[in-house]
Design a protein around this motif. Structure first.
Motif, PDB file in Angstrom:
ATOM      1  N   ILE A 122       0.277 -12.256  20.230  1.00 55.86           N
ATOM      2  CA  ILE A 122       0.282 -11.971  18.795  1.00 55.86           C
ATOM      3  C   ILE A 122       1.512 -11.189  18.103  1.00 55.86           C
ATOM      4  N   THR A 123       1.846 -11.798  16.871  1.00 50.19           N
ATOM      5  CA  THR A 123       3.007 -11.489  16.283  1.00 50.19           C
ATOM      6  C   THR A 123       2.802 -10.878  14.772  1.00 50.19           C
ATOM      7  N   LEU A 124       3.238  -9.873  14.371  1.00 55.82           N
ATOM      8  CA  LEU A 124       3.603  -9.292  13.359  1.00 55.82           C
ATOM      9  C   LEU A 124       4.847  -9.623  12.529  1.00 55.82           C
ATOM     10  N   LEU A 125       4.493 -10.696  11.641  1.00 57.49           N
ATOM     11  CA  LEU A 125       5.843 -11.158  10.740  1.00 57.49           C
ATOM     12  C   LEU A 125       5.677 -10.133   9.459  1.00 57.49           C
ATOM     13  N   CYS A 126       7.009  -9.418   9.424  1.00 57.61           N
ATOM     14  CA  CYS A 126       6.958  -8.553   8.344  1.00 57.61           C
ATOM     15  C   CYS A 126       8.251  -8.379   7.517  1.00 57.61           C
ATOM     16  N   CYS A 127       8.223  -7.706   6.396  1.00 55.93           N
ATOM     17  CA  CYS A 127       9.628  -7.183   5.712  1.00 55.93           C
ATOM     18  C   CYS A 127       9.260  -5.861   5.155  1.00 55.93           C
TER      19      CYS A 127
END
Length: 235
Positions: A122-127
């Motif tokens: 499970i990946t958190l793609l963030c900025c």
């Protein structure tokens, strides 16, 4: 005291390959929701970077991988947090998006997301805010993996994270350029540079004009490891 039972994440269905059009169906949304993370497709959550400062969120969501999109000026405050069992990967993109070639960065993140999904992570793609940069990279992944157009990919993301808004004079333009590349790669069945993609599109337009009957209207051209390790990517 009994432990609080947290509800498992309700993963949305991914888009059907080549879906067109994708209609805007906004979720029930409040201003505070922009500070949370929303699942976009199975195993990928989109949101702001400050979520990594919430260990309970990371644990409840079972996040083991964080991909952070940042520009060089954000390095001081968008940095790795001590989260055991969580890998961090930072992608430093040029601040002046409109004058830079962003497509190699899209391809890098697409590869990282594909690998993580295949591994069941499970990946958190963030900025920094989860609105512009990371939303644009999420859209680029949908364009590559599910053959969506740029507008359809953006709409699909907004249907899950309503505040997602690629900048009109920045990332939105780059996504339209990326759409040409994805379309050209699909038609040729292989890799193609952005310049080759534009040339291919011009040839298609020329052929379309030649096929028209005389007098007909002409188309208008329109970081790897546990929390103790990280990596910063550059094209």
């Amino acid at each position: 005291m009994e432990a609080v039972q947290h509800q498992p994440i309700q993963w949305p269905e991914p888009p059907v390959v080549g879906t067109n059009p994708v209609y805007l169906c906004p979720p029930i949304w409040s201003h505070e929701d922009r500070y949370n993370g929303q699942p976009i497709i199975p195993n990928v959550i989109l949101g702001p970077y400050h979520l990594v400062r919430k260990p309970e969120f990371i644990q409840e969501s079972q996040i083991s991988y964080v991909i952070c999109i940042r520009d060089p000026s954000e390095r001081l405050f968008l940095r790795e947090m001590p989260l055991p069992g969580v890998e961090f990967c930072f992608l430093d993109v040029p601040a002046d998006v409109n004058k830079s070639n962003i497509i190699p960065y899209f391809n890098q993140v697409n590869q990282l997301l594909s690998q993580a999904i295949e591994q069941g992570r499970i990946t958190l793609l963030c900025c920094s805010d989860g609105i512009d940069k990371s939303a644009s990279f999420m859209s680029a992944f949908l364009m590559s993996a599910y053959e969506l157009t740029a507008p359809n990919a953006i709409t699909f993301v907004q249907n899950r994270r309503y505040c997602a808004t690629p900048s009109p004079q920045g990332y939105r333009i780059k996504l339209l350029e990326y759409e040409l590349l994805c379309s050209a790669q699909k038609s040729t069945g292989g890799a193609m540079s952005p310049g080759e993609a534009k040339s291919s599109r011009r040839r298609e337009d020329d052929e379309m004009v030649e096929d028209l009957a005389p007098g007909a209207a002409r188309p208008i051209a329109t970081a790897v490891g546990a929390a103790s390790k990280r990596r910063t990517l550059r094209p």
